[in-house]
Design a protein around this motif. Structure first.
Motif, short mmCIF file in Angstrom:
data_model
loop_
_atom_site.label_atom_id
_atom_site.label_comp_id
_atom_site.label_asym_id
_atom_site.label_seq_id
_atom_site.Cartn_x
_atom_site.Cartn_y
_atom_site.Cartn_z
N GLU A 88 14.44 19.82 44.60
CA GLU A 88 13.62 18.64 44.93
C GLU A 88 12.31 18.39 44.14
O GLU A 88 11.85 17.34 43.79
CB GLU A 88 13.25 18.83 46.43
N ASP A 89 11.60 19.77 43.80
CA ASP A 89 10.35 19.53 43.01
C ASP A 89 10.17 20.63 41.93
O ASP A 89 10.80 21.69 42.33
CB ASP A 89 9.03 20.04 44.11
N LEU A 90 10.21 20.25 40.91
CA LEU A 90 9.68 21.14 39.87
C LEU A 90 8.42 20.60 38.97
O LEU A 90 8.00 19.53 38.80
CB LEU A 90 10.93 20.86 38.59
N PHE A 91 7.64 21.70 38.74
CA PHE A 91 6.24 21.32 38.01
C PHE A 91 5.86 22.62 37.03
O PHE A 91 5.96 23.69 37.59
CB PHE A 91 5.34 21.00 39.11
N VAL A 92 5.30 22.42 36.04
CA VAL A 92 4.71 23.15 35.24
C VAL A 92 3.30 22.99 34.85
O VAL A 92 3.18 21.60 34.56
CB VAL A 92 5.70 23.54 33.82
N ASP A 93 2.53 23.58 34.89
CA ASP A 93 1.17 23.46 34.65
C ASP A 93 1.09 23.00 33.41
O ASP A 93 1.69 23.24 32.25
CB ASP A 93 0.26 24.74 34.62
N PRO A 94 0.15 21.60 33.22
CA PRO A 94 0.43 21.03 31.68
C PRO A 94 -0.12 21.74 30.62
O PRO A 94 0.08 21.52 29.51
CB PRO A 94 -0.84 19.90 32.02
N ALA A 95 -1.28 22.81 30.79
CA ALA A 95 -1.40 23.77 29.75
C ALA A 95 -0.49 24.78 29.13
O ALA A 95 -0.74 25.14 28.47
CB ALA A 95 -2.69 24.30 30.42
N ALA A 96 0.52 24.72 30.13
CA ALA A 96 1.60 25.78 29.90
C ALA A 96 2.83 25.03 29.31
O ALA A 96 3.92 25.55 29.18
CB ALA A 96 1.87 26.69 30.99
N ARG A 97 2.92 23.77 29.31
CA ARG A 97 4.11 23.05 28.93
C ARG A 97 4.46 23.43 27.32
O ARG A 97 3.71 23.62 26.67
CB ARG A 97 3.89 21.73 29.29
N GLY A 98 5.88 23.13 27.15
CA GLY A 98 6.05 23.20 25.75
C GLY A 98 6.89 24.54 25.34
O GLY A 98 7.26 24.85 24.25
N GLY A 99 6.72 25.46 26.30
CA GLY A 99 7.18 27.01 25.97
C GLY A 99 8.49 27.05 26.80
O GLY A 99 8.87 28.33 26.76
#
Length: 152
Positions: A88-99
């Motif tokens: 239902e919900d998925l979120f990664v802190d924008p500062a930690a994205r791309g990894g």
């Protein structure tokens, strides 16, 4: 140690994760221009921690810091005698994205769904969420279904 060399670990949510989960859940809802009442957030967290509940969450950590989450639930299906798993919900802190954290969170939910012998795992996102869609398209083809919903 650079961020690229720090491994992302995905694990089930634990009671001590509540404050960071809440902060990330608030950021997730802000991204989608949504408002979830505090009572619902508190109930969701209680369900996540309740071993008898079908609502669960996995947490992504990198270097000991919580950087993301995925909330999911199991429900009955009319197309199978096995449950469906809805991410239902998925979120990664924008500062930690791309990894690779988002992919690892999806894989964590998929692993839980396999343990539960789920029929399928499914999720959706907003049409305008191009970064998420570009990842999702590498995991599975999108469905041809269009979602209709009516608030009650």
């Amino acid at each position: 140690m650079s961020e690229d060399t720090i491994q992302t670990v995905v694990r089930p949510a634990e009671a001590g994760d509540e404050n960071k989960w809440r902060a990330l859940f608030a950021a997730y809802n802000a991204f989608y221009r949504a408002s979830v009442p505090e009572a619902v957030i508190a109930t969701t967290w209680k369900r996540i921690l309740d071993p008898g509940s079908d609502v669960k969450a996995v947490i992504a950590e990198r270097g000991g810091e919580i950087i993301g989450f995925a909330n999911y639930l199991f429900h009955a299906s009319t197309w199978s005698d096995r449950p469906n798993c809805y991410l239902e919900d998925l979120f990664v802190d924008p500062a930690a994205r791309g990894g690779g954290a988002a992919r690892k969170l999806i894989e964590g939910v998929e692993a839980a769904a396999r343990v539960k012998n789920a029929f399928r795992i499914y999720w959706h996102t907003q049409e305008y969420n191009a970064p998420a869609r570009s990842l999702y398209d590498t995991i599975t083809p999108r469905s041809s279904f269009i979602v209709y919903r009516k608030a009650l």
